[in-house]
Design a protein around this motif. Structure first.
Motif, PDB file in Angstrom:
ATOM      1  N   LEU A 165      52.894  14.133  47.644  1.00 56.81           N
ATOM      2  CA  LEU A 165      51.741  14.669  48.366  1.00 56.81           C
ATOM      3  C   LEU A 165      51.816  16.184  48.396  1.00 56.81           C
ATOM      4  CD1 LEU A 165      51.991  11.678  49.518  1.00 56.81           C
ATOM      5  CD2 LEU A 165      50.936  12.598  51.561  1.00 56.81           C
ATOM      6  N   ASN A 166      50.654  16.846  48.199  1.00 57.83           N
ATOM      7  CA  ASN A 166      50.598  18.293  48.388  1.00 57.83           C
ATOM      8  C   ASN A 166      49.182  18.698  48.735  1.00 57.83           C
ATOM      9  OD1 ASN A 166      49.135  18.274  45.968  1.00 57.83           O
ATOM     10  ND2 ASN A 166      50.940  18.712  44.741  1.00 57.83           N
TER      11      ASN A 166
ATOM     12  N   VAL B 110      43.810  17.679  49.382  1.00 54.73           N
ATOM     13  CA  VAL B 110      45.097  16.978  49.357  1.00 54.73           C
ATOM     14  C   VAL B 110      45.200  16.192  48.069  1.00 54.73           C
ATOM     15  CG1 VAL B 110      46.606  15.404  50.611  1.00 54.73           C
ATOM     16  CG2 VAL B 110      44.949  16.776  51.854  1.00 54.73           C
ATOM     17  N   ARG B 111      46.317  16.260  47.457  1.00 55.02           N
ATOM     18  CA  ARG B 111      46.538  15.548  46.194  1.00 55.02           C
ATOM     19  C   ARG B 111      47.797  14.724  46.282  1.00 55.02           C
ATOM     20  NH1 ARG B 111      44.328  19.821  42.990  1.00 55.02           N
ATOM     21  NH2 ARG B 111      42.975  18.890  41.426  1.00 55.02           N
ATOM     22  N   TRP B 112      47.846  13.646  45.516  1.00 51.52           N
ATOM     23  CA  TRP B 112      49.057  12.830  45.468  1.00 51.52           C
ATOM     24  C   TRP B 112      49.094  12.072  44.150  1.00 51.52           C
ATOM     25  CZ3 TRP B 112      44.827  11.863  48.497  1.00 51.52           C
ATOM     26  CH2 TRP B 112      44.133  10.670  48.245  1.00 51.52           C
ATOM     27  N   ASP B 113      50.209  11.430  43.942  1.00 53.08           N
ATOM     28  CA  ASP B 113      50.363  10.586  42.756  1.00 53.08           C
ATOM     29  C   ASP B 113      50.463   9.136  43.162  1.00 53.08           C
ATOM     30  OD1 ASP B 113      52.457  12.939  40.933  1.00 53.08           O
ATOM     31  OD2 ASP B 113      50.277  12.659  41.004  1.00 53.08           O
ATOM     32  N   PRO B 114      50.038   8.262  42.330  1.00 51.84           N
ATOM     33  CA  PRO B 114      50.188   6.834  42.659  1.00 51.84           C
ATOM     34  C   PRO B 114      51.665   6.464  42.661  1.00 51.84           C
ATOM     35  CG  PRO B 114      49.268   7.127  40.449  1.00 51.84           C
ATOM     36  CD  PRO B 114      49.333   8.459  41.069  1.00 51.84           C
ATOM     37  N   PRO B 115      51.978   5.389  43.326  1.00 56.85           N
ATOM     38  CA  PRO B 115      53.375   4.979  43.352  1.00 56.85           C
ATOM     39  C   PRO B 115      53.892   4.765  41.931  1.00 56.85           C
ATOM     40  CG  PRO B 115      51.924   3.248  44.214  1.00 56.85           C
ATOM     41  CD  PRO B 115      51.107   4.470  44.068  1.00 56.85           C
TER      42      PRO B 115
ATOM     43  N   LEU C  17      39.328   5.468  45.549  1.00 62.22           N
ATOM     44  CA  LEU C  17      40.092   5.220  44.337  1.00 62.22           C
ATOM     45  C   LEU C  17      40.782   6.472  43.809  1.00 62.22           C
ATOM     46  CD1 LEU C  17      37.607   2.952  42.403  1.00 62.22           C
ATOM     47  CD2 LEU C  17      39.763   2.267  43.385  1.00 62.22           C
ATOM     48  N   SER C  18      40.210   7.610  44.123  1.00 58.85           N
ATOM     49  CA  SER C  18      40.750   8.823  43.497  1.00 58.85           C
ATOM     50  C   SER C  18      42.021   9.257  44.210  1.00 58.85           C
ATOM     51  CB  SER C  18      39.701   9.927  43.564  1.00 58.85           C
ATOM     52  OG  SER C  18      39.348  10.174  44.899  1.00 58.85           O
ATOM     53  N   THR C  19      42.795  10.056  43.523  1.00 59.39           N
ATOM     54  CA  THR C  19      44.071  10.486  44.087  1.00 59.39           C
ATOM     55  C   THR C  19      43.990  11.881  44.662  1.00 59.39           C
ATOM     56  OG1 THR C  19      44.752  11.256  41.906  1.00 59.39           O
ATOM     57  CG2 THR C  19      45.422   9.044  42.549  1.00 59.39           C
ATOM     58  N   MET C  20      42.804  12.318  45.004  1.00 59.59           N
ATOM     59  CA  MET C  20      42.685  13.588  45.711  1.00 59.59           C
ATOM     60  C   MET C  20      41.514  13.485  46.676  1.00 59.59           C
ATOM     61  SD  MET C  20      40.933  16.106  42.982  1.00 59.59           S
ATOM     62  CE  MET C  20      41.871  15.742  41.509  1.00 59.59           C
ATOM     63  N   VAL C  21      41.623  14.230  47.749  1.00 58.81           N
ATOM     64  CA  VAL C  21      40.544  14.185  48.739  1.00 58.81           C
ATOM     65  C   VAL C  21      40.506  15.504  49.481  1.00 58.81           C
ATOM     66  CG1 VAL C  21      41.925  13.253  50.643  1.00 58.81           C
ATOM     67  CG2 VAL C  21      39.514  12.747  50.517  1.00 58.81           C
ATOM     68  N   PRO C  22      39.329  16.017  49.757  1.00 58.88           N
ATOM     69  CA  PRO C  22      39.259  17.251  50.540  1.00 58.88           C
ATOM     70  C   PRO C  22      39.189  16.938  52.024  1.00 58.88           C
ATOM     71  CG  PRO C  22      37.095  16.718  49.634  1.00 58.88           C
ATOM     72  CD  PRO C  22      38.016  15.618  49.215  1.00 58.88           C
TER      73      PRO C  22
ATOM     74  N   SER D 135      53.081   6.635  53.129  1.00 59.87           N
ATOM     75  CA  SER D 135      53.920   7.590  52.411  1.00 59.87           C
ATOM     76  C   SER D 135      54.639   8.481  53.424  1.00 59.87           C
ATOM     77  CB  SER D 135      53.043   8.451  51.514  1.00 59.87           C
ATOM     78  OG  SER D 135      52.154   9.212  52.311  1.00 59.87           O
ATOM     79  N   GLU D 136      55.391   9.370  52.900  1.00 55.40           N
ATOM     80  CA  GLU D 136      55.997  10.363  53.780  1.00 55.40           C
ATOM     81  C   GLU D 136      54.921  11.292  54.296  1.00 55.40           C
ATOM     82  OE1 GLU D 136      60.327  10.692  51.551  1.00 55.40           O
ATOM     83  OE2 GLU D 136      58.958  12.403  51.619  1.00 55.40           O
TER      84      GLU D 136
END
Lengths: 229, 588
Positions: B106-107, B124-129, B162-167, B195-196
């Motif tokens: 997450l970042n 905010v962005r993250w990667d799938p597991p 579904l997307s891996t980023m969100v504002p 997640s953490e």
């Protein structure tokens, strides 16, 4: 009456339309790029796959909900789930059971398999829609979902046939199909047995719709996005 | 201490390629000799139970099935057992137990800040597991993000996506935030673990605005806006409420028993007017009904020359085809409600939308007017003390009455369209009658059969009516005077069994009894039967008078060419019999 009521009616109509638009389920009412009936318009394969995936997801979503509703309403306390080591009528079709197999199967074969499963569900879906009405106090939601699934299943088949036509180099195989003989069990006199038959059928429908949804996504990622969805 | 048996707590697949089952050992273990707990499994198409292939990888009290043991859409059953005892059993298929791992990496990045620097937007962005193979499309995940200020207790949730980023918009730069995300398979309901937590602190990137003043919280603007809107809505609704349309739209009138074309008030008053109204489906009556003046005029004329006028109008009416057409009222309406009085039960008394039969608005109005009249149309004569039966005789003086009637024929004709087409025989009769308009005749009902057949005798001036007031038995039912108003009949009945003398229209709305109390008529007929069993006279051309075979259809009147008084004992109660007056009028 006409003059005075007209603007009011118009307003009501607009309100109804707008609310309908807002409440429409996601993924089903995509705007057509190709107006129906136009011969020259060609959808890209990507667009075809997108629509197919949307449809398959929607069908699986409906099946899930229908199964959950049925489970909640009729299956509680009857121990169906303990008996439900059920075998679906499509079990005779050898479909990939894990990721490895799904990766290894050729995409044309997988497409044909998908079509075969869809075709095998034509008959059961028709009868499901009609027989579920006979269940005592069947909720309207279950019935409407059954009807909707049957309709979307047909649409998905059409879409798949288009895709197969595009992708296939050879003949489209029409031979993959499993007949369904479960209609008598849906019409049993004993209510418990009948409900169990429905439970089974809905369980199988949920499972198979999930399968098809997965296969289509795998194919889409493989063919369109080159394994990089 | 309660004894806890070993139990399978859950089975879970993080990526739809492997799965694990976990159980609790329970305290049973401690109390007795240590037993070995085994996990056995079986695929649906197998017979034997097999033992867990891996007790270690997933931790203690767990069983791990790797990819080679996992078939996704195959039903499995697992059971927790020791040597000879089964503690627990579970059946499932792998696609049902998918609970993905939490997202990783997450970042956040700053999108922009407000002008005052008090608020800021971040992405905010993250990667799938990593375990989930999203790239190949084997599993599709959706994510739910939750965030809150550091010192708050309640998490705010965003919709799964579904997307891996969100504002995230409008975060206060003066505060620090915490963000966490969890994922689930797209068509499942259950989420995996969170997640953490990601910490967002604007001050770290130098944007924090500690000294910024807090904005005024009270939403004056919202208050004003909503107040104005509410006021506007109230005003509009008040304005609109004056319109009966809207009122009817919102508060539709409660259906009351009503006959099409007849004001329910009439029904309440219980006047014969109702009957008139119903009959008024015919042109003739309509004319009468429509026009108060006409009515008055008619009455006056009647006083002057009652016979003439009545007859003319009656004759015309009877002759006019429209009577029959618009006879939706008269006709026996086969109404399952049992209220089947003659007319269509739906009178739009408040609702001015056109009703189908017995033409709506204008008719209802006219009906109302007609209803108001004391005298029932049928028994116009009565006022004259002469003929209770408006004769069909066409005389010129009657023309004026005729005319409005002819005008009315149109609305009536309108009805006619909506109602069934009348029986051909009737038409024939009518047409015949039309040709005879100039002749002075009216049909007198010489007899009413219980079956609902009205035997008409040649029309002649009759001195009915008043004479009949005395009583049924006293009435002289000769051929000449065999016409009796419903009122009279009622009186008769009153004499016999009922109470009122007056020409009341049934107080009930149009129900079986309603219109022209067939029972009363029956009674009357019974009374008269013997005396008035005169067949239609031979004086009249047979074609002129016929017995009415009342049918149940709205058009109801089927005229039989042969007028035979056949005293059947059954009446059509459902539609009642229209009073003889009316019948006469209807009759050619």
């Amino acid at each position: 009456m006409s003059t005075k009521g007209a603007p009011l009616k118009g307003l009501l109509l607009v309100v109804l339309l707008v609310s309908h638009m807002l409440l429409t389920k996601e993924g089903v009412t995509s705007l057509p790029i190709c107006p129906s009936g136009s011969v020259s318009c060609q959808l890209s394969l990507e667009e075809l796959f997108d629509r197919a995936v949307k449809l398959s997801h929607y069908i699986h979503f409906l099946s899930s909900e229908m199964f959950n509703e049925f489970d909640e309403r009729y299956a509680q306390g009857r121990g169906f789930i303990a008996k439900a080591v059920n075998s679906c009528h499509t079990a005779s079709l050898t479909t990939p059971e894990d990721k490895e197999q799904a990766q290894q199967i050729h995409h044309e074969d997988l497409l044909n398999l998908i079509l075969g499963v869809l075709r095998s569900w034509n008959d059961p879906l028709i009868h499901l829609a009609s027989e579920v009405q006979r269940i005592k106090e069947a909720p309207e939601t279950i019935l409407s979902k059954a009807v909707e699934i049957e309709e979307q299943n047909k649409r998905l088949q059409e879409g798949m046939e288009k895709i197969v036509g595009r992708v296939h180099s050879g003949e489209v195989g029409n031979d993959i199909y499993t007949p369904w003989d479960g209609l008598p069990s849906l019409q049993l006199a004993d209510e418990d047995s009948r409900l169990f038959a429905f439970y089974n059928l809905l369980h199988c429908l949920r499972r198979d719709s999930h399968k098809i949804d997965n296969y289509l996504k795998v194919l889409k990622c493989r063919l369109i996005h080159d394994n990089n969805c | 201490d309660l004894l806890h048996w070993p139990q399978i707590s859950k089975c879970r697949s993080p990526e739809m390629e492997t799965f694990s089952c976990y159980w609790t050992a329970g305290n049973f273990y401690n109390l007795t000799a240590p037993r070995i707990i085994q996990l056995l499994y079986k695929k649906s198409n197998e017979e034997d139970w097999k033992e867990c292939p891996d007790y270690i990888t997933s931790g203690q009290n767990s069983c791990y099935f790797n990819a080679s043991y996992t078939s996704v859409w195959t039903p499995y059953c697992v059971q927790l057992a020791s040597k000879n005892e089964v503690y627990d059993k579970k059946c499932f298929s792998v696609d049902e137990i998918v609970l993905p791992d939490p997202p990783v990496h997450l970042n956040w990045t700053l999108l922009n800040t407000s002008q005052t620097g008090i608020h800021g937007d971040i992405q905010v962005r993250w990667d799938p597991p990593p375990t989930a193979d999203v790239r190949k499309g084997w599993i599709t995940l959706e994510y739910e993000l939750q965030y809150k200020e550091v010192n708050e207790t309640k998490w705010k949730e965003l919709k799964p996506r579904l997307s891996t980023m969100v504002p995230l918009y409008s975060l206060k730069t003066a505060r620090d935030y915490e963000i966490r995300i969890r994922s689930r398979q797209r068509t499942s309901e259950k989420f995996g673990e969170f997640s953490e937590i990601l910490y967002v602190s604007f001050s770290q990137i130098g944007i924090g605005c500690d000294h910024c003043t807090e904005e005024v919280e009270f939403p004056w603007f919202l208050v004003v806006v909503f107040g104005v809107c509410g006021l506007a809505v109230t005003v509009i609704s008040i304005m609109l409420s004056k319109q009966p349309r809207l009122k009817m739209l919102i508060f539709p009138p409660v259906p009351v028993p009503k006959i099409k074309g007849i004001d329910p008030d009439l029904l309440k008053k219980g006047k014969l007017d109702e009957v008139n109204s119903i009959l008024a489906c015919h042109d003739n009556y309509k004319t009468q009904l429509y026009n108060d003046d006409l009515w008055v005029e008619f009455i006056e004329l009647d006083i002057e020359d009652p016979d003439e006028k009545n007859r003319a109008s009656d004759t015309d009416r009877l002759l006019s085809e429209d009577h029959l057409k618009s006879h939706g009222c008269l006709g026996v309406k086969d109404d399952d409600s049992g209220r089947a009085s003659c007319c269509e039960p739906d009178i739009p008394e408040t609702d001015f939308s056109a009703s189908d039969t017995c033409d709506a608005t204008s008719d209802s109005d006219q009906f109302k007017k007609a209803a108001e009249k004391e005298e029932d149309l049928l028994c116009l004569d009565r006022q004259d003390n002469d003929e209770s039966l408006p004769s069909l005789a066409n005389t010129d003086p009657q023309r004026q009455h005729r005319n409005p009637q002819s005008e009315n024929s149109h609305p009536w004709a309108a009805f006619a369209d909506s109602v069934e087409s009348p029986r051909p025989s009737v038409h024939t009769q009518i047409s015949n009658q039309n040709s005879l308009t100039s002749t002075d005749f009216y049909a007198q009902v010489s007899d009413i059969t219980p079956a609902g057949r009205v035997v008409l005798s040649p029309g002649q001036k009759s001195k009915l009516g008043r004479a009949q007031h005395e009583g049924c038995t006293e009435q002289n039912f000769t051929m000449d005077n065999t016409y009796f108003c419903e009122a009279d009949v009622k009186k008769c009945i009153a004499v016999t069994s009922h109470e009122e003398n007056e020409p009341h229209v049934q107080e009930q709305s149009y129900n079986e009894d309603g219109y022209f109390t067939t029972e009363s008529l029956t009674t009357t007929v019974a009374n008269f039967g013997a005396s008035t069993a005169e067949p239609p006279s031979s004086e009249m051309p047979v074609a002129d008078y016929t017995s009415i075979h009342i049918v149940h259809s709205p058009q109801g009147l089927v005229l039989n060419a042969t007028a035979l008084p056949v005293p059947d004992k059954e009446f059509n109660v459902s539609c009642g019999y229209v009073s003889t007056d009316q019948l006469n009028k209807i009759m050619p």
